[in-house]
Design a protein around this motif. Structure first.
Motif, PDB file in Angstrom:
ATOM      1  N   HIS A 230       0.817  -1.222   0.000  1.00 58.31           N
ATOM      2  CA  HIS A 230       0.000   0.000   0.000  1.00 58.31           C
ATOM      3  C   HIS A 230       0.848   1.269   0.000  1.00 58.31           C
ATOM      4  O   HIS A 230       0.471   2.263  -0.632  1.00 58.31           O
ATOM      5  CB  HIS A 230      -0.950  -0.007   1.192  1.00 58.31           C
ATOM      6  N   ASP A 231       1.976   1.261   0.699  1.00 59.59           N
ATOM      7  CA  ASP A 231       2.861   2.434   0.701  1.00 59.59           C
ATOM      8  C   ASP A 231       3.431   2.684  -0.693  1.00 59.59           C
ATOM      9  O   ASP A 231       3.488   3.826  -1.159  1.00 59.59           O
ATOM     10  CB  ASP A 231       4.006   2.260   1.707  1.00 59.59           C
ATOM     11  N   GLU A 232       3.860   1.617  -1.350  1.00 60.79           N
ATOM     12  CA  GLU A 232       4.406   1.741  -2.697  1.00 60.79           C
ATOM     13  C   GLU A 232       3.336   2.223  -3.671  1.00 60.79           C
ATOM     14  O   GLU A 232       3.586   3.113  -4.493  1.00 60.79           O
ATOM     15  CB  GLU A 232       4.977   0.409  -3.180  1.00 60.79           C
ATOM     16  N   ILE A 233       2.140   1.651  -3.574  1.00 61.42           N
ATOM     17  CA  ILE A 233       1.039   2.039  -4.457  1.00 61.42           C
ATOM     18  C   ILE A 233       0.727   3.524  -4.294  1.00 61.42           C
ATOM     19  O   ILE A 233       0.564   4.250  -5.276  1.00 61.42           O
ATOM     20  CB  ILE A 233      -0.207   1.167  -4.198  1.00 61.42           C
ATOM     21  N   ARG A 234       0.663   3.986  -3.064  1.00 59.20           N
ATOM     22  CA  ARG A 234       0.375   5.400  -2.793  1.00 59.20           C
ATOM     23  C   ARG A 234       1.418   6.297  -3.444  1.00 59.20           C
ATOM     24  O   ARG A 234       1.093   7.284  -4.108  1.00 59.20           O
ATOM     25  CB  ARG A 234       0.336   5.645  -1.285  1.00 59.20           C
ATOM     26  N   MET A 235       2.681   5.940  -3.273  1.00 57.79           N
ATOM     27  CA  MET A 235       3.759   6.769  -3.813  1.00 57.79           C
ATOM     28  C   MET A 235       3.813   6.716  -5.340  1.00 57.79           C
ATOM     29  O   MET A 235       4.066   7.731  -5.999  1.00 57.79           O
ATOM     30  CB  MET A 235       5.091   6.357  -3.195  1.00 57.79           C
ATOM     31  N   ILE A 236       3.574   5.550  -5.916  1.00 59.49           N
ATOM     32  CA  ILE A 236       3.587   5.423  -7.375  1.00 59.49           C
ATOM     33  C   ILE A 236       2.450   6.238  -7.984  1.00 59.49           C
ATOM     34  O   ILE A 236       2.656   6.968  -8.962  1.00 59.49           O
ATOM     35  CB  ILE A 236       3.500   3.946  -7.813  1.00 59.49           C
ATOM     36  N   CYS A 237       1.251   6.138  -7.413  1.00 60.88           N
ATOM     37  CA  CYS A 237       0.119   6.924  -7.932  1.00 60.88           C
ATOM     38  C   CYS A 237       0.392   8.416  -7.810  1.00 60.88           C
ATOM     39  O   CYS A 237       0.040   9.199  -8.701  1.00 60.88           O
ATOM     40  CB  CYS A 237      -1.172   6.555  -7.208  1.00 60.88           C
ATOM     41  N   SER A 238       1.042   8.813  -6.739  1.00 64.07           N
ATOM     42  CA  SER A 238       1.415  10.217  -6.560  1.00 64.07           C
ATOM     43  C   SER A 238       2.434  10.641  -7.619  1.00 64.07           C
ATOM     44  O   SER A 238       2.307  11.717  -8.224  1.00 64.07           O
ATOM     45  CB  SER A 238       1.984  10.415  -5.153  1.00 64.07           C
ATOM     46  N   ALA A 239       3.419   9.812  -7.875  1.00 66.85           N
ATOM     47  CA  ALA A 239       4.446  10.138  -8.878  1.00 66.85           C
ATOM     48  C   ALA A 239       3.848  10.189 -10.287  1.00 66.85           C
ATOM     49  O   ALA A 239       4.199  11.063 -11.079  1.00 66.85           O
ATOM     50  CB  ALA A 239       5.583   9.118  -8.816  1.00 66.85           C
ATOM     51  N   ILE A 240       2.929   9.273 -10.587  1.00 69.31           N
ATOM     52  CA  ILE A 240       2.265   9.290 -11.896  1.00 69.31           C
ATOM     53  C   ILE A 240       1.489  10.595 -12.063  1.00 69.31           C
ATOM     54  O   ILE A 240       1.574  11.262 -13.089  1.00 69.31           O
ATOM     55  CB  ILE A 240       1.339   8.061 -12.069  1.00 69.31           C
ATOM     56  N   GLU A 241       0.748  10.965 -11.021  1.00 75.40           N
ATOM     57  CA  GLU A 241      -0.017  12.218 -11.076  1.00 75.40           C
ATOM     58  C   GLU A 241       0.906  13.407 -11.304  1.00 75.40           C
ATOM     59  O   GLU A 241       0.631  14.269 -12.136  1.00 75.40           O
ATOM     60  CB  GLU A 241      -0.823  12.404  -9.779  1.00 75.40           C
ATOM     61  N   MET A 242       2.017  13.455 -10.586  1.00 69.84           N
ATOM     62  CA  MET A 242       2.944  14.586 -10.736  1.00 69.84           C
ATOM     63  C   MET A 242       3.551  14.625 -12.133  1.00 69.84           C
ATOM     64  O   MET A 242       3.676  15.698 -12.729  1.00 69.84           O
ATOM     65  CB  MET A 242       4.037  14.518  -9.671  1.00 69.84           C
TER      66      MET A 242
END
Length: 190
Positions: free
Chosen positions: A72-84
């Motif tokens: 879940h931590d990785e998913i959160r960060m990846i989705c954030s990076a994709i958005e950015m």
């Protein structure tokens, strides 16, 4: 082709090291460390840098990493990076979508569904980042018809009426629907 100057070369080198660290990460701890670096690198308002991130394959690497994790931590960060990364200009956003859309969208839609069912930590943050990503894509008129034809996109956007979302997520999703409706090819479908 992306225009090179000394600033772009430094950015390119930093992106390469960040992506190399992410690609070579073999355990969750090293992936989280690499993702922290990627998120720090991507968290800015410089469109030219976001264009470079898209041009040099950020979405490809992030989508690949997202497809291989359930942390879940990785998913959160990846989705954030994709958005950015998708904060770039229309030309680069469109190109990244054409390269990665067919593989990235099913993953993001499954995550959206899991988060809406409250089966994940950081659900609100992940929902918001995925919805913002869809919003950036829906702002580009040439992508609107293609987005609506992605399996599950309309269903996920229409759940705004039935899913308990926070106000920011709800507003972002309504903006996506409005953008998608603002396309002659989508009027019959929607």
């Amino acid at each position: 082709m992306f225009f090179f100057c000394s600033t772009h070369i430094v950015l390119y080198q930093r992106l390469c090291f960040s992506f190399l660290d992410l690609n070579n990460a073999t355990d969750s701890e090293s992936r989280l460390t690499a993702l922290c670096v990627v998120c720090v690198e991507f968290d800015h308002t410089d469109t030219i840098k976001h264009n470079a991130e898209l041009y040099y394959g950020a979405i490809t690497i992030l989508s690949k990493t997202l497809s291989m994790t359930d942390n879940h931590d990785e998913i959160r960060m990846i989705c954030s990076a994709i958005e950015m990364a998708f904060r770039g200009s229309a030309k680069y956003v469109k190109e990244a979508y054409h390269i990665n859309g067919s593989t990235m969208f099913p993953i993001l839609l499954r995550l959206l569904d899991r988060c809406e069912q409250s089966k994940m930590r950081y659900a609100d943050e992940i929902i918001l980042n995925i919805t913002k990503t869809f919003h950036y894509l829906s702002k580009i008129p040439q992508l609107r018809a293609s987005l609506v034809r992605q399996p599950g996109v309309l269903d996920s956007m229409q759940r705004v009426a039935t899913t308990p979302l926070n106000v920011v997520c709800r507003n972002a999703r309504v903006r996506v629907i409005a953008n998608l409706a603002n396309c002659d090819d989508n009027k019959v479908v929607m």
